[in-house]
Design a protein around this motif. Structure first.
Motif, PDB file in Angstrom:
ATOM      1  N   THR A 114      -0.332   8.276 -10.890  1.00 40.87           N
ATOM      2  CA  THR A 114      -1.006   9.265 -10.051  1.00 40.87           C
ATOM      3  C   THR A 114      -2.211   8.609  -9.398  1.00 40.87           C
ATOM      4  O   THR A 114      -3.060   8.029 -10.087  1.00 40.87           O
ATOM      5  CB  THR A 114      -1.466  10.479 -10.875  1.00 40.87           C
ATOM      6  OG1 THR A 114      -0.341  11.076 -11.524  1.00 40.87           O
ATOM      7  CG2 THR A 114      -2.127  11.513  -9.978  1.00 40.87           C
ATOM      8  N   GLY A 115      -2.284   8.685  -8.079  1.00 41.10           N
ATOM      9  CA  GLY A 115      -3.382   8.064  -7.357  1.00 41.10           C
ATOM     10  C   GLY A 115      -3.121   6.596  -7.077  1.00 41.10           C
ATOM     11  O   GLY A 115      -2.347   5.939  -7.780  1.00 41.10           O
ATOM     12  N   SER A 116      -3.773   6.075  -6.064  1.00 46.87           N
ATOM     13  CA  SER A 116      -3.578   4.685  -5.675  1.00 46.87           C
ATOM     14  C   SER A 116      -4.363   3.749  -6.587  1.00 46.87           C
ATOM     15  O   SER A 116      -5.466   4.060  -7.040  1.00 46.87           O
ATOM     16  CB  SER A 116      -4.015   4.472  -4.228  1.00 46.87           C
ATOM     17  OG  SER A 116      -3.908   3.107  -3.871  1.00 46.87           O
ATOM     18  N   LEU A 117      -3.782   2.586  -6.850  1.00 46.81           N
ATOM     19  CA  LEU A 117      -4.429   1.546  -7.637  1.00 46.81           C
ATOM     20  C   LEU A 117      -5.069   0.486  -6.757  1.00 46.81           C
ATOM     21  O   LEU A 117      -5.520  -0.545  -7.264  1.00 46.81           O
ATOM     22  CB  LEU A 117      -3.392   0.886  -8.565  1.00 46.81           C
ATOM     23  CG  LEU A 117      -2.807   1.800  -9.645  1.00 46.81           C
ATOM     24  CD1 LEU A 117      -1.641   1.119 -10.340  1.00 46.81           C
ATOM     25  CD2 LEU A 117      -3.873   2.205 -10.645  1.00 46.81           C
ATOM     26  N   ARG A 118      -5.126   0.735  -5.484  1.00 43.02           N
ATOM     27  CA  ARG A 118      -5.683  -0.252  -4.566  1.00 43.02           C
ATOM     28  C   ARG A 118      -7.203  -0.272  -4.663  1.00 43.02           C
ATOM     29  O   ARG A 118      -7.881   0.742  -4.448  1.00 43.02           O
ATOM     30  CB  ARG A 118      -5.256   0.067  -3.134  1.00 43.02           C
ATOM     31  CG  ARG A 118      -5.635  -1.005  -2.128  1.00 43.02           C
ATOM     32  CD  ARG A 118      -4.913  -0.799  -0.809  1.00 43.02           C
ATOM     33  NE  ARG A 118      -5.016  -1.976   0.049  1.00 43.02           N
ATOM     34  CZ  ARG A 118      -4.288  -2.153   1.150  1.00 43.02           C
ATOM     35  NH1 ARG A 118      -3.423  -1.226   1.518  1.00 43.02           N
ATOM     36  NH2 ARG A 118      -4.424  -3.257   1.857  1.00 43.02           N
ATOM     37  N   HIS A 119      -7.747  -1.458  -4.983  1.00 43.74           N
ATOM     38  CA  HIS A 119      -9.192  -1.652  -5.050  1.00 43.74           C
ATOM     39  C   HIS A 119      -9.505  -2.990  -4.387  1.00 43.74           C
ATOM     40  O   HIS A 119      -9.592  -4.022  -5.048  1.00 43.74           O
ATOM     41  CB  HIS A 119      -9.691  -1.634  -6.497  1.00 43.74           C
ATOM     42  CG  HIS A 119      -9.587  -0.294  -7.161  1.00 43.74           C
ATOM     43  ND1 HIS A 119      -8.403   0.180  -7.688  1.00 43.74           N
ATOM     44  CD2 HIS A 119     -10.517   0.684  -7.357  1.00 43.74           C
ATOM     45  CE1 HIS A 119      -8.607   1.398  -8.190  1.00 43.74           C
ATOM     46  NE2 HIS A 119      -9.882   1.717  -8.012  1.00 43.74           N
TER      47      HIS A 119
ATOM     48  N   GLY B 144       0.787  -1.230   0.000  1.00 44.64           N
ATOM     49  CA  GLY B 144       0.000   0.000   0.000  1.00 44.64           C
ATOM     50  C   GLY B 144       0.813   1.270   0.000  1.00 44.64           C
ATOM     51  O   GLY B 144       0.242   2.363  -0.121  1.00 44.64           O
ATOM     52  N   GLU B 145       2.150   1.171   0.105  1.00 38.09           N
ATOM     53  CA  GLU B 145       2.993   2.363   0.115  1.00 38.09           C
ATOM     54  C   GLU B 145       3.437   2.723  -1.305  1.00 38.09           C
ATOM     55  O   GLU B 145       3.595   1.857  -2.162  1.00 38.09           O
ATOM     56  CB  GLU B 145       4.219   2.145   0.992  1.00 38.09           C
ATOM     57  CG  GLU B 145       3.900   2.047   2.465  1.00 38.09           C
ATOM     58  CD  GLU B 145       5.136   1.907   3.319  1.00 38.09           C
ATOM     59  OE1 GLU B 145       5.090   2.332   4.484  1.00 38.09           O
ATOM     60  OE2 GLU B 145       6.148   1.363   2.823  1.00 38.09           O
ATOM     61  N   CYS B 146       3.633   4.013  -1.516  1.00 36.72           N
ATOM     62  CA  CYS B 146       4.110   4.517  -2.806  1.00 36.72           C
ATOM     63  C   CYS B 146       5.481   5.154  -2.614  1.00 36.72           C
ATOM     64  O   CYS B 146       5.823   5.595  -1.525  1.00 36.72           O
ATOM     65  CB  CYS B 146       3.122   5.530  -3.381  1.00 36.72           C
ATOM     66  SG  CYS B 146       1.493   4.813  -3.777  1.00 36.72           S
TER      67      CYS B 146
ATOM     68  N   GLY C 135       2.281  -5.926  -2.786  1.00 36.72           N
ATOM     69  CA  GLY C 135       2.495  -7.158  -2.049  1.00 36.72           C
ATOM     70  C   GLY C 135       3.967  -7.479  -1.900  1.00 36.72           C
ATOM     71  O   GLY C 135       4.823  -6.932  -2.620  1.00 36.72           O
ATOM     72  N   THR C 136       4.274  -8.351  -0.953  1.00 31.70           N
ATOM     73  CA  THR C 136       5.634  -8.829  -0.738  1.00 31.70           C
ATOM     74  C   THR C 136       5.622 -10.347  -0.652  1.00 31.70           C
ATOM     75  O   THR C 136       4.640 -10.945  -0.195  1.00 31.70           O
ATOM     76  CB  THR C 136       6.244  -8.236   0.541  1.00 31.70           C
ATOM     77  OG1 THR C 136       5.412  -8.576   1.659  1.00 31.70           O
ATOM     78  CG2 THR C 136       6.366  -6.717   0.446  1.00 31.70           C
ATOM     79  N   VAL C 137       6.727 -10.961  -1.070  1.00 29.34           N
ATOM     80  CA  VAL C 137       6.846 -12.420  -1.084  1.00 29.34           C
ATOM     81  C   VAL C 137       8.110 -12.798  -0.316  1.00 29.34           C
ATOM     82  O   VAL C 137       9.218 -12.494  -0.769  1.00 29.34           O
ATOM     83  CB  VAL C 137       6.923 -12.968  -2.517  1.00 29.34           C
ATOM     84  CG1 VAL C 137       7.021 -14.492  -2.495  1.00 29.34           C
ATOM     85  CG2 VAL C 137       5.724 -12.511  -3.338  1.00 29.34           C
TER      86      VAL C 137
END
Length: 405
Positions: free
Chosen positions: A255-260, A149-151, A181-183
């Motif tokens: 620009t803007g978050s892609l989190r949905h 969630g961080e940019c 995400g992280t793996v």
């Protein structure tokens, strides 16, 4: 001229007799004047001299510098062997030179002895190795740590260069990347570049779908990248793949978050996207062989697509939608039911031409006008994505890349 004292033995002075005044006004016994009483020669001091002033104060002995160093090393438990040696040297110097600092030398030597014994125990039990590993992990984490969630922005001009540091920024403005995400990677030894890359391509795809449940939100200028450990960073504790969105243009930004996901969508939006995801999933399972090569496999798949489409249409019809979205969703349900019938006819086709006729009719409803209208009513993205690449490639332009950390 002065008169010398009478000759002969002098009587000892009585120690308990008070001192007799001297001088011209001193009282004397009656009798003939014999001249001035005995005293110093003329011109001398008539009073006794009691000293020549105060002796100078003796300065204190200096503090031994080696003793100070021994105490510092002992307190810090740094280089305990050196601290012990310095403590012994300081004691010898203090004895020889008469300097101060004996207490500091003894304390430094004692603390260093304790620290030296502790290091010996740690080396014997493997504790020092654990401490070193912890230090390496901490050092590795100082370069950058990115969470879901961080940019961030990267220092370089492009996103294709090796990344050694990032600047975290707000997702609301322009930024180079967004973490979805992280793996974590397991094992003590570096698994190799190929293994790391394959793991990133596989796991990041799954994480992308859960982070951005609406594939329509990923426009053509969005690509998938991943920050991976290198052989060198692995030795310092780097054990994590970071999956990020970036611009398909290496010099572009987002620009803007892609989190949905459930953190940003309401219940109606989530329900709608779940229905659409089920339909997309069965469509992604289309056989690699064309109908000309394997008609039977394609017919089986068409039957599955028809069943899923009809089921999800009923799921939409049976849910209570907001007033402003009811008509749009109802129109979409009708189109999905019509598409389900076309898939069923393709499954019953006896030849390739008949199969493709109903195949094309069914696909005409997929992401059609009714879908766009329903999305707009629910406040979702309205630009259909492109499907001209392998779904497992991660979306975007199909030019995903791994960035070394």
């Amino acid at each position: 001229m002065s008169i010398p004292p009478p000759s002969g033995p002098q009587q000892p002075e009585d120690p308990y007799r008070p001192p007799q005044p001297q001088g011209p006004y001193a009282p004397h016994a009656p009798g003939p004047v014999q001249g001035p009483p005995p005293g110093p020669p003329y011109g001398g001091s008539p009073y006794p001299v009691w000293g020549q002033g105060y002796l100078p104060l003796t300065p204190p002995a200096p503090v031994n510098g080696v003793a100070i160093a021994a105490l510092v090393l002992g307190v810090l438990c740094f280089l305990p062997a050196v601290g012990l040696i310095l403590g012994v040297v300081a004691l010898l110097q203090i004895r020889k030179r008469g300097e101060r600092g004996k207490g500091m030398a003894i304390a430094g030597a004692a603390l260093s002895s304790f620290g030296l014994a502790l290091w010996v125990v740690m080396l014997a039990t493997g504790g020092a190795s654990a401490v070193w590993e912890g230090f390496k992990e901490g050092a590795a984490g100082t370069s950058f740590t990115l969470a879901k969630g961080e940019c961030f922005d990267v220092p370089g001009d492009t996103f294709r260069e090796d990344v050694y540091d990032v600047d975290k920024v707000s997702c609301s403005g322009e930024h180079d990347g967004e973490v979805f995400g992280t793996v974590p990677l397991r094992g003590s030894g570096y698994p190799g570049d190929d293994h790391v890359t394959d793991t990133a391509e596989d796991k990041c795809w799954d994480l992308q779908q859960s982070y951005t449940m609406d594939p329509w939100a990923l426009t053509e200028d969005v690509d998938v990248y991943y920050l991976t450990p290198t052989r060198d960073s692995w030795s310092w504790g780097d054990r994590e793949i970071t999956c990020v969105f970036g611009n398909s243009d290496e010099r572009g930004t987002l620009t803007g978050s892609l989190r949905h996901d459930e953190t940003t969508l309401d219940a109606d939006q989530l329900a709608f996207l779940e229905v659409m995801a089920a339909v997309d999933e069965v469509l992604y399972e289309e056989p690699e062989e064309y109908a000309e090569e394997d008609l039977s496999a394609n017919r089986t798949w068409a039957a599955d697509a028809g069943d899923v489409t009809a089921e999800q249409a009923e799921a939409l019809r049976g849910r209570g939608w907001p007033v402003e979205a009811q008509k749009a969703v109802a129109d979409l349900v009708k189109d999905m039911q019509a598409a389900g019938k076309e898939w069923a006819k393709a499954a019953d086709a006896s030849d390739v031409d008949t199969f493709y006729e109903h195949y094309d009719n069914a696909y005409a409803y997929v992401d059609g006008d009714s879908t766009v209208t329903a999305r707009e009513a629910l406040g979702l993205a309205t630009t259909p994505p492109t499907y001209d690449e392998d779904p497992g490639s991660g979306g975007g332009t199909g030019d995903e890349g791994g960035l070394d950390v």
